[in-house]
Design a protein around this motif. Structure first.
Motif, mmCIF file in Angstrom:
data_model
loop_
_atom_site.group_PDB
_atom_site.id
_atom_site.type_symbol
_atom_site.label_atom_id
_atom_site.label_comp_id
_atom_site.label_asym_id
_atom_site.label_seq_id
_atom_site.Cartn_x
_atom_site.Cartn_y
_atom_site.Cartn_z
ATOM 1 N N UNK A 128 22.136 5.658 -30.436
ATOM 2 C CA UNK A 128 21.253 4.495 -30.248
ATOM 3 C C UNK A 128 19.868 4.890 -29.768
ATOM 4 N N UNK A 129 19.804 6.008 -29.109
ATOM 5 C CA UNK A 129 18.532 6.471 -28.582
ATOM 6 C C UNK A 129 18.261 7.841 -29.158
ATOM 7 N N UNK A 130 17.026 8.203 -29.262
ATOM 8 C CA UNK A 130 16.668 9.491 -29.842
ATOM 9 C C UNK A 130 15.247 9.457 -30.355
ATOM 10 N N UNK A 131 14.968 10.259 -31.379
ATOM 11 C CA UNK A 131 13.620 10.314 -31.938
ATOM 12 C C UNK A 131 13.160 8.939 -32.418
ATOM 13 N N UNK A 170 18.560 -2.429 -26.326
ATOM 14 C CA UNK A 170 18.649 -3.182 -25.072
ATOM 15 C C UNK A 170 19.627 -4.358 -25.146
ATOM 16 N N UNK A 171 19.872 -4.882 -26.334
ATOM 17 C CA UNK A 171 20.687 -6.086 -26.473
ATOM 18 C C UNK A 171 21.775 -5.961 -27.539
ATOM 19 N N UNK A 172 22.298 -4.789 -27.723
ATOM 20 C CA UNK A 172 23.248 -4.555 -28.812
ATOM 21 C C UNK A 172 24.696 -4.668 -28.330
ATOM 22 N N UNK A 173 25.502 -5.342 -29.111
ATOM 23 C CA UNK A 173 26.935 -5.441 -28.808
ATOM 24 C C UNK A 173 27.716 -4.347 -29.534
#
Length: 149
Positions: free
Chosen positions: A91-94, A101-104
């Motif tokens: 979910x995070x990276x380049x 922030x709001x993902x289920x």
């Protein structure tokens, strides 16, 4: 979910050694039996030694064998250890996901991943080398090497 190649190799190493029982095998021979390059196998063996699941004896008459607790080791705990604590999706990276922030989805996949590991928790190494896997591995161990390695 897909396991990392390293985890797959480590599990195959353990299964091969479990099938060999009291016979000592070299890392090179294990690599031949499981059909994996020697360097990959050596890295997996080193990690399994660090975890206390494999013992290595050097020199003439040396080789690899299972550690005392290896047959009863939980495959779920081992796979968790080998795979690490990473998420199924990055979910995070380049280029972070705009929903981070709001993902289920992330939580759902994390629960699914844990369910996968939990299904492996009661399985032991000894369970993995019952018939037909164990006899097949024994036959493969007994064959002459076919590749270079």
């Amino acid at each position: 979910m897909r396991l990392a190649m390293f985890t797959d190799v480590a599990l195959r190493v353990l299964m091969c050694l479990a099938a060999a029982r009291d016979d000592l095998l070299t890392t090179r021979r294990v690599a031949e039996v499981i059909g994996v390059p020697y360097t990959h196998t050596a890295k997996a063996v080193a990690r399994l030694q660090h975890l206390g699941l494999v013992e290595a004896r050097r020199g003439r008459g040396g080789g690899l064998s299972l550690g005392a607790g290896a047959p009863a080791a939980s495959m779920g705990a081992l796979v968790r250890e080998l795979e690490g604590a990473g998420d199924v999706v990055a979910c995070e990276g380049d280029v972070p996901c705009p929903l981070v922030a709001n993902c289920r989805l992330r939580g759902v996949l994390r629960r699914a991943q844990e369910a996968f590991y939990a299904s492996l928790d009661p399985i032991t190494l000894a369970d993995l080398v019952t018939s037909p896997s164990g006899p097949t591995l024994i036959g493969m161990i007994g064959r002459a090497p076919t590749g270079t390695g």
